[in-house]
Design a protein around this motif. Structure first.
Motif, PDB file in Angstrom:
ATOM      1  N   ASN A 164       0.814  -1.217   0.000  1.00 46.10           N
ATOM      2  CA  ASN A 164       0.000   0.000   0.000  1.00 46.10           C
ATOM      3  C   ASN A 164       0.845   1.263   0.000  1.00 46.10           C
ATOM      4  OD1 ASN A 164      -2.056  -1.804   0.108  1.00 46.10           O
ATOM      5  ND2 ASN A 164      -2.840  -1.206   2.096  1.00 46.10           N
ATOM      6  N   HIS A 190       1.887   1.798  -3.503  1.00 40.33           N
ATOM      7  CA  HIS A 190       0.819   2.162  -4.436  1.00 40.33           C
ATOM      8  C   HIS A 190      -0.079   3.318  -3.980  1.00 40.33           C
ATOM      9  CE1 HIS A 190       1.717  -2.120  -5.648  1.00 40.33           C
ATOM     10  NE2 HIS A 190       1.895  -1.450  -6.754  1.00 40.33           N
ATOM     11  N   GLU A 212      -7.590   3.402 -10.393  1.00 43.76           N
ATOM     12  CA  GLU A 212      -7.037   2.169 -10.978  1.00 43.76           C
ATOM     13  C   GLU A 212      -6.340   1.302  -9.939  1.00 43.76           C
ATOM     14  OE1 GLU A 212      -4.801   4.203 -14.174  1.00 43.76           O
ATOM     15  OE2 GLU A 212      -6.658   5.313 -13.866  1.00 43.76           O
ATOM     16  N   THR A 213      -5.629   1.939  -9.028  1.00 42.09           N
ATOM     17  CA  THR A 213      -4.920   1.206  -7.981  1.00 42.09           C
ATOM     18  C   THR A 213      -5.912   0.491  -7.061  1.00 42.09           C
ATOM     19  OG1 THR A 213      -3.694   3.287  -7.912  1.00 42.09           O
ATOM     20  CG2 THR A 213      -2.891   1.511  -6.543  1.00 42.09           C
TER      21      THR A 213
END
Ligand SMILES: Cc1cc2nc3c(=O)[nH]c(=O)nc-3n(C[C@H](O)[C@H](O)[C@H](O)COP(=O)(O)O)c2cc1C
Length: 128
Positions: A31, A34, A56-57
């Motif tokens: 996490n 990202h 998107e993530t």
């Protein structure tokens, strides 16, 4: 920012509570790479997780989480978009709610439920 709040149940047929520290470890490493923030609650059997990040993530992570065999009975409580983040303090805060009187069930099923009331409900708990 997109967010997902869901509940699930530890897959006890295949995994025990010892699987949870590994989940938290992966979550924290991944996490922070990202840009996902949020919080994971666990009471010894049930998970409640809130996470947020770029669309998107979040979609990729949600896809991964849904096919993870370590838990089952995944139920989306709330998903949507909001301005900014609810949590910017942690990659993924972990809260052990097994010794707490906190009633997540009634919190998330309340008629006026929102991610803000969720955050408020858990704000007095210790984050590991
Ligand atoms: C309850 C639960 C919460 C999870 N939370 C996260 C998370 O916040 N971030 C993360 O990267 N993986 C999380 N995972 C692990 C993912 O399901 C998945 O294993 C991980 O994204 C790696 O995906 P991959 O093995 O398909 O590459 C969680 C798993 C479970 C069972």
């Amino acid at each position: 920012m997109k967010f997902v709040l869901y509940t699930s149940v530890l897959n006890q047929e295949h995994y025990d509570v010892m699987a949870v520290p590994a989940i938290v470890r992966t979550a924290r490493t991944e996490n922070s790479i990202h840009g996902i923030t949020g919080v994971l609650l666990f009471d010894g059997l049930n998970f409640t997780q809130y996470f947020e990040g770029e669309e998107e993530t979040v979609d990729v992570l949600w896809h991964n989480i849904q096919r993870d065999k370590r838990h089952k009975n995944i139920i989306v409580v709330l998903t949507g978009h909001q301005e900014g983040r609810l949590y910017d303090e942690w990659g993924m805060g972990y809260i052990d709610i097994s010794d707490n009187e906190i009633d997540i069930e009634s919190c998330i099923s309340a008629a006026d439920f929102s991610v803000d009331t969720f955050k408020q409900t858990i704000s007095r708990l210790d984050v590991e």
